[in-house]
Design a protein around this motif. Structure first.
Motif, short mmCIF file in Angstrom:
data_model
loop_
_atom_site.label_atom_id
_atom_site.label_comp_id
_atom_site.label_asym_id
_atom_site.label_seq_id
_atom_site.Cartn_x
_atom_site.Cartn_y
_atom_site.Cartn_z
N ALA A 105 -7.40 5.18 15.47
CA ALA A 105 -7.33 4.59 14.12
C ALA A 105 -7.27 5.38 12.95
CB ALA A 105 -8.27 3.64 13.69
N LEU A 106 -6.56 5.32 11.94
CA LEU A 106 -6.43 6.03 10.55
C LEU A 106 -6.73 5.27 9.39
CD1 LEU A 106 -5.57 8.74 9.58
CD2 LEU A 106 -3.17 8.03 9.48
N VAL A 107 -7.78 5.76 8.74
CA VAL A 107 -8.02 4.62 7.60
C VAL A 107 -7.94 5.73 6.43
CG1 VAL A 107 -9.95 3.67 6.48
CG2 VAL A 107 -9.78 3.63 9.02
N GLY A 108 -6.98 5.54 5.43
CA GLY A 108 -6.95 6.25 4.02
C GLY A 108 -7.56 5.42 3.18
N VAL A 109 -8.38 6.09 2.12
CA VAL A 109 -9.13 5.42 1.13
C VAL A 109 -8.27 6.08 0.07
CG1 VAL A 109 -11.38 5.30 -0.25
CG2 VAL A 109 -11.21 5.08 2.53
N PHE A 110 -7.88 5.35 -1.04
CA PHE A 110 -7.16 5.96 -2.26
C PHE A 110 -8.33 6.05 -2.96
CE2 PHE A 110 -3.66 4.39 0.56
CZ PHE A 110 -2.65 5.26 0.16
N PRO A 111 -8.05 7.10 -4.36
CA PRO A 111 -9.24 7.27 -5.33
C PRO A 111 -9.17 5.86 -6.23
CG PRO A 111 -7.11 8.36 -5.61
CD PRO A 111 -6.74 7.68 -4.34
N GLY A 112 -10.36 5.76 -6.50
CA GLY A 112 -10.50 4.66 -7.74
C GLY A 112 -11.51 3.47 -7.25
N ASP A 113 -11.22 3.19 -5.87
CA ASP A 113 -12.16 1.98 -5.44
C ASP A 113 -12.29 2.24 -3.80
OD1 ASP A 113 -12.69 -0.76 -4.27
OD2 ASP A 113 -11.95 -1.36 -6.30
N PRO A 114 -13.54 2.00 -3.44
CA PRO A 114 -13.54 2.40 -1.94
C PRO A 114 -12.96 1.34 -0.89
CG PRO A 114 -15.66 1.45 -2.90
CD PRO A 114 -14.64 1.84 -4.07
N ASN A 115 -12.49 0.29 -1.79
CA ASN A 115 -11.59 -0.65 -0.95
C ASN A 115 -10.40 -0.62 -1.21
OD1 ASN A 115 -14.06 -2.11 0.34
ND2 ASN A 115 -14.35 -3.22 -1.53
N ALA A 116 -9.68 0.28 -1.81
CA ALA A 116 -8.27 0.64 -1.80
C ALA A 116 -8.03 1.58 -0.78
CB ALA A 116 -7.92 1.44 -3.21
N VAL A 117 -7.49 0.76 0.46
CA VAL A 117 -7.44 1.26 1.72
C VAL A 117 -6.05 0.80 2.32
CG1 VAL A 117 -8.38 0.84 4.08
CG2 VAL A 117 -10.02 1.36 1.95
N THR A 118 -5.42 1.85 3.10
CA THR A 118 -4.41 1.40 4.16
C THR A 118 -4.95 1.90 5.58
OG1 THR A 118 -2.59 1.87 2.63
CG2 THR A 118 -2.22 1.94 4.85
N ALA A 132 -5.20 -2.78 1.51
CA ALA A 132 -6.14 -3.79 0.55
C ALA A 132 -5.90 -3.61 -0.73
CB ALA A 132 -7.62 -3.29 0.90
N TYR A 133 -5.80 -4.52 -1.58
CA TYR A 133 -5.69 -4.37 -2.99
C TYR A 133 -6.76 -4.99 -3.65
CZ TYR A 133 -1.01 -3.28 -1.07
OH TYR A 133 0.01 -2.87 -0.40
N PRO A 134 -7.83 -4.08 -4.00
CA PRO A 134 -8.97 -4.74 -4.70
C PRO A 134 -8.76 -5.15 -6.07
CG PRO A 134 -9.04 -2.31 -4.27
CD PRO A 134 -8.10 -2.67 -3.75
#
Length: 149
Positions: A105-118, A132-134
């Motif tokens: 698995a590969l989990v990418g967390v984008f800046p700004g929100d810990p739930n902004a994830v692909t 995910a689009y928080p």
């Protein structure tokens, strides 16, 4: 594998996503290479590249794609390939939390929100993804199944 990304994501709602088969490889923020399969995080969502039993490289792209109408189909079926997608409210406990330690698995967390994830996860006969689009409270889940590989 958990990856903290330094770039903002390009897609900001589920409605920004498009689906395409056969596009060229796009620049990836991170790639997880597995036998016969590449899981690729994009700033605009994901690509998966796989090799068929005949040695053909195939590319699935779910992303914000400039010049394409944003449209994510609920299903695509063709010989040896089945894709499905759903858009649901973002749950309180995100389904990708347990994936960080998964070697497939590969989990990418984008800046700004810990739930902004692909997140992408290889499975025995395909893969699943979560976008995910928080900011809009949306979760896009895709599932792809391959026939004989």
């Amino acid at each position: 594998m958990l990856v903290r990304l330094d770039t903002p994501y390009a897609d900001t709602t589920a409605g920004d996503l498009s689906f395409a088969l056969g596009l060229p490889e796009l620049p990836a923020l991170h790639v997880l290479r597995l036998p016969g399969l590449e899981l690729r995080l994009l700033g605009a969502s994901h690509q998966v590249i796989w090799t068929t039993v005949d040695g053909e490289r195939c590319v699935e792209t779910v992303a914000c794609l400039p010049g394409r109408d944003p449209r994510l189909p609920p299903a695509v079926d063709s010989p040896g390939y089945a894709f499905s997608s759903t858009v649901e409210p973002l749950p309180g406990v995100p389904p990708w939390r347990e994936l960080a330690a998964d070697p497939r698995a590969l989990v990418g967390v984008f800046p700004g929100d810990p739930n902004a994830v692909t997140a992408l996860r290889a499975q025995e006969s395909g893969w699943c993804t979560w976008h995910a689009y928080p900011q809009t409270g949306e979760l896009v889940t895709t599932r792809t199944r391959l026939g004989e590989r």
